[in-house]
Design a protein around this motif. Structure first.
Motif, PDB file in Angstrom:
ATOM      1  N   VAL A 317      -1.889  39.618  47.022  1.00 42.62           N
ATOM      2  CA  VAL A 317      -2.366  38.708  46.275  1.00 42.62           C
ATOM      3  C   VAL A 317      -1.231  37.605  45.806  1.00 42.62           C
ATOM      4  N   VAL A 318      -0.314  38.017  45.420  1.00 41.43           N
ATOM      5  CA  VAL A 318       0.763  37.091  45.070  1.00 41.43           C
ATOM      6  C   VAL A 318       1.382  36.578  46.439  1.00 41.43           C
ATOM      7  N   ALA A 319       1.471  37.244  47.325  1.00 34.91           N
ATOM      8  CA  ALA A 319       1.933  36.325  48.853  1.00 34.91           C
ATOM      9  C   ALA A 319       0.902  35.336  49.156  1.00 34.91           C
ATOM     10  N   VAL A 320      -0.373  35.570  49.203  1.00 37.18           N
ATOM     11  CA  VAL A 320      -1.221  34.659  49.487  1.00 37.18           C
ATOM     12  C   VAL A 320      -1.335  33.585  48.515  1.00 37.18           C
ATOM     13  N   ALA A 321      -1.356  33.890  47.299  1.00 40.08           N
ATOM     14  CA  ALA A 321      -1.300  32.883  46.335  1.00 40.08           C
ATOM     15  C   ALA A 321      -0.242  31.739  46.415  1.00 40.08           C
ATOM     16  N   ARG A 322       1.170  32.213  46.672  1.00 44.25           N
ATOM     17  CA  ARG A 322       2.203  31.567  46.842  1.00 44.25           C
ATOM     18  C   ARG A 322       2.062  30.810  48.130  1.00 44.25           C
ATOM     19  N   ASN A 323       1.337  31.219  49.257  1.00 42.28           N
ATOM     20  CA  ASN A 323       1.309  30.471  50.277  1.00 42.28           C
ATOM     21  C   ASN A 323       0.131  29.300  49.915  1.00 42.28           C
ATOM     22  N   ARG A 324      -0.876  29.703  49.224  1.00 46.25           N
ATOM     23  CA  ARG A 324      -1.825  28.394  48.950  1.00 46.25           C
ATOM     24  C   ARG A 324      -1.251  27.196  48.171  1.00 46.25           C
ATOM     25  N   LEU A 325      -0.399  27.730  47.111  1.00 46.42           N
ATOM     26  CA  LEU A 325       0.440  26.850  46.327  1.00 46.42           C
ATOM     27  C   LEU A 325       1.357  25.748  47.085  1.00 46.42           C
ATOM     28  N   ALA A 326       1.944  26.476  48.231  1.00 49.08           N
ATOM     29  CA  ALA A 326       2.737  25.717  48.908  1.00 49.08           C
ATOM     30  C   ALA A 326       2.081  24.886  50.313  1.00 49.08           C
ATOM     31  N   GLY A 327       0.794  25.221  50.316  1.00 50.80           N
ATOM     32  CA  GLY A 327       0.098  24.617  51.177  1.00 50.80           C
ATOM     33  C   GLY A 327       0.444  25.128  52.643  1.00 50.80           C
ATOM     34  N   THR A 328       0.353  26.436  52.765  1.00 50.17           N
ATOM     35  CA  THR A 328       1.012  27.000  54.069  1.00 50.17           C
ATOM     36  C   THR A 328       0.197  28.256  54.185  1.00 50.17           C
ATOM     37  N   ARG A 329       0.377  28.961  55.267  1.00 53.70           N
ATOM     38  CA  ARG A 329      -0.198  30.441  55.388  1.00 53.70           C
ATOM     39  C   ARG A 329       0.823  30.947  56.257  1.00 53.70           C
ATOM     40  N   ALA A 330       0.567  32.426  56.242  1.00 55.29           N
ATOM     41  CA  ALA A 330       1.241  33.299  57.071  1.00 55.29           C
ATOM     42  C   ALA A 330       1.256  33.200  58.609  1.00 55.29           C
ATOM     43  N   ALA A 331       1.832  33.844  59.364  1.00 55.07           N
ATOM     44  CA  ALA A 331       1.714  33.761  60.794  1.00 55.07           C
ATOM     45  C   ALA A 331       0.306  34.434  61.328  1.00 55.07           C
ATOM     46  N   SER A 332      -0.391  33.845  61.988  1.00 61.19           N
ATOM     47  CA  SER A 332      -1.671  34.535  62.384  1.00 61.19           C
ATOM     48  C   SER A 332      -1.352  35.737  63.200  1.00 61.19           C
ATOM     49  N   GLU A 333      -2.592  36.561  63.403  1.00 59.24           N
ATOM     50  CA  GLU A 333      -2.502  38.018  64.333  1.00 59.24           C
ATOM     51  C   GLU A 333      -1.665  37.649  65.343  1.00 59.24           C
ATOM     52  N   SER A 334      -0.743  38.694  65.778  1.00 58.82           N
ATOM     53  CA  SER A 334       0.087  38.754  66.969  1.00 58.82           C
ATOM     54  C   SER A 334      -0.362  39.662  68.068  1.00 58.82           C
ATOM     55  N   THR A 335      -0.992  38.980  68.976  1.00 61.68           N
ATOM     56  CA  THR A 335      -1.626  39.943  70.144  1.00 61.68           C
ATOM     57  C   THR A 335      -1.328  39.503  71.451  1.00 61.68           C
ATOM     58  N   TYR A 336      -0.125  38.908  71.559  1.00 63.51           N
ATOM     59  CA  TYR A 336       0.383  38.376  72.918  1.00 63.51           C
ATOM     60  C   TYR A 336       0.514  39.369  73.922  1.00 63.51           C
ATOM     61  N   ALA A 337       0.771  40.520  73.488  1.00 65.37           N
ATOM     62  CA  ALA A 337       1.164  41.554  74.588  1.00 65.37           C
ATOM     63  C   ALA A 337       0.035  41.937  75.341  1.00 65.37           C
ATOM     64  N   HIS A 338      -1.173  42.172  74.851  1.00 60.92           N
ATOM     65  CA  HIS A 338      -2.423  42.511  75.604  1.00 60.92           C
ATOM     66  C   HIS A 338      -2.263  43.855  76.197  1.00 60.92           C
ATOM     67  N   LEU A 339      -1.554  44.889  75.704  1.00 64.60           N
ATOM     68  CA  LEU A 339      -1.352  46.029  76.760  1.00 64.60           C
ATOM     69  C   LEU A 339      -2.468  46.893  76.767  1.00 64.60           C
ATOM     70  N   PRO A 340      -2.676  47.401  77.788  1.00 70.06           N
ATOM     71  CA  PRO A 340      -3.996  48.290  78.094  1.00 70.06           C
ATOM     72  C   PRO A 340      -3.575  49.663  77.338  1.00 70.06           C
ATOM     73  N   ILE A 341      -4.831  50.239  77.130  1.00 70.80           N
ATOM     74  CA  ILE A 341      -4.835  51.545  76.174  1.00 70.80           C
ATOM     75  C   ILE A 341      -4.687  52.524  77.222  1.00 70.80           C
TER      76      ILE A 341
END
Length: 429
Positions: A317-341
């Motif tokens: 909550v503290v992390a996302v509240a800080r981001n909202r006050l700063a007008g920013t957001r954290a990096a989005s989900e990282s799925t660039y590898a797309h590795l098979p299972i």
């Protein structure tokens, strides 16, 4: 910053308490006060004890609370797939940052939540979904982003770890240890999600997704529970200098064909007592991370409970509240590898097999022949006998799980094998 809370059970109540008790500190850390905009519950009139919240803030209309224009952050501690999924997707798409502890939903359909967060331009945080208060997900998502993680091995379910630790310490059987865990409040009245490995599998999917930059769902995780682990298994492990733990194991690397892929599994396994995870007892959690540059890292602590989980929720909550006050957001989900299972059958592991056999000449040769036919090498054999019966305990070298399983299946039909007492994987050697 206005916070809507969905759910007010053990975790939700602790979130309310901590928001009240630490209000000044939280405001200083965020840069603005955190205010409770409302609490969505099923039964508003339920006795929740001396909770520092205005009764007028309780509502049964979660959706209206989420849609309120003055809500900045939605905290979800209800659990389950629906209606939580619909609520959180609505919140994210409408521009509300979300903090959730819902491991089942993230493992089942985390992709929908991440997509909705991108659409709404907001944050989705879920540190509390795995290992309670242990700071684990953020290091995987942020601190180790400059490295390449190759393996994550963990004890991520406190109930099963308590049961197996009790069996190891006292020699008790599974049923007695489960009864003890229930009496102490570690096990739910219906312990299925824990003892059958569903809870750990959901957490394993989340860990693998973050570690390997690939979307991994609960259906991708091979799962076995601990209900078949016996006192005899535990005693046999002790004789080998091992203990038995329910492990989640996620790996990234090339297969036999050289293609890189991800494997994710949850099952009981013998590990040497010298392994860092072997000493994790009681209802504690621990996760062992291996990375190419950082080497081996260990995260340890209480993985469940109202207060530890609420601690992780409020950190988010503290992390996302800080981001909202700063007008920013954290990096989005990282799925660039797309590795098979990679399927479980291709996973390289070792087996510990205990066989009840006839005590006569030629038995060992017949059994060894089965292993040879499946190209499985035997590491050690131990035999004990009485009258015309004997017990063979065999530990294999590393081999594909499919070959090991086929070996066990053929052994079942062997005339000299009366029964297969147990089969357990061996890890960490």
């Amino acid at each position: 910053m206005r916070v809507a809370l969905l759910g007010c059970g053990n975790v939700g109540a602790e979130v309310v308490r901590l928001m009240h008790e630490q209000a000044a500190d939280l405001a200083a850390r965020v840069g603005a006060p955190l205010e409770l905009a409302g609490v969505a519950v099923r039964r508003p009139g339920r006795d929740r004890g001396p909770l520092p919240v205005d009764p007028a803030l309780f509502t049964t209309d979660a959706l209206s609370l989420i849609k309120a224009d003055d809500v900045d952050i939605v905290v979800e501690v209800v659990g389950g797939i629906e209606p939580a999924r619909g609520w959180l997707v609505e919140a994210l798409r409408s521009g509300k940052s979300v903090v959730t502890a819902n491991k089942a939903l993230l493992a089942e359909d985390g992709g929908s939540l991440h997509d909705a967060a991108v659409e709404g331009g907001v944050d989705l945080y879920y540190e509390a979904a795995v290992a309670g208060a242990i700071p684990l997900l953020r290091p995987l998502r942020e601190s180790l982003h400059g490295d390449r993680i190759t393996r994550v091995t963990g004890i991520v379910n406190g109930t099963t770890n308590y049961i197996l630790s009790a069996m190891d310490a006292t020699g008790a059987g599974f049923g007695d240890a489960l009864d003890q865990a229930t009496e102490l409040g570690y096990a739910e009245p219906d312990p299925t999600a824990d003892v059958e490995g569903f809870d750990a599998a959901a957490k394993a999917a989340i860990l693998a997704s973050l570690a390997f930059h690939t979307r991994v769902g609960a259906a991708d995780v091979y799962r076995e529970g601990i209900t078949e682990v016996s006192a005899a298994n535990v005693a046999s492990a002790k004789e080998m200098g091992c203990t038995i733990k329910l492990l989640c194991i996620a790996t990234r690397g090339p297969g036999a064909d050289g293609t890189e892929a991800v494997t994710v599994r949850v099952h009981p396994a013998m590990i040497p007592r010298s392994h860092p995870l072997a000493s994790v007892g009681d209802a504690f959690n621990a996760v062992f991370v291996e990375a190419e540059a950082a080497g081996q890292l260990m995260f340890y602590g209480r993985g469940a409970g109202g207060a530890p989980t609420a601690s992780a929720v409020l950190g988010d909550v503290v992390a996302v509240a800080r981001n909202r006050l700063a007008g920013t957001r954290a990096a989005s989900e990282s799925t660039y590898a797309h590795l098979p299972i990679r399927p479980m059958g291709e996973v390289l592991t070792r087996y510990h097999i205990s066989l009840d056999v006839a005590d006569r000449a030629g038995v060992l040769a017949a059994v060894a022949g089965v292993f040879a036919r499946h190209d499985v090498s035997i590491a050690t054999v131990r035999q004990s006998g009485r009258a015309d019966e004997a017990v063979l305990v065999i530990v294999t070298h590393v081999a594909p799980d499919a070959a090991l399983a086929a070996t066990v299946e053929e052994l079942r039909g062997l005339d000299v094998v009366r029964s297969i007492a147990s089969v357990l994987r061996v890890e960490g050697g």
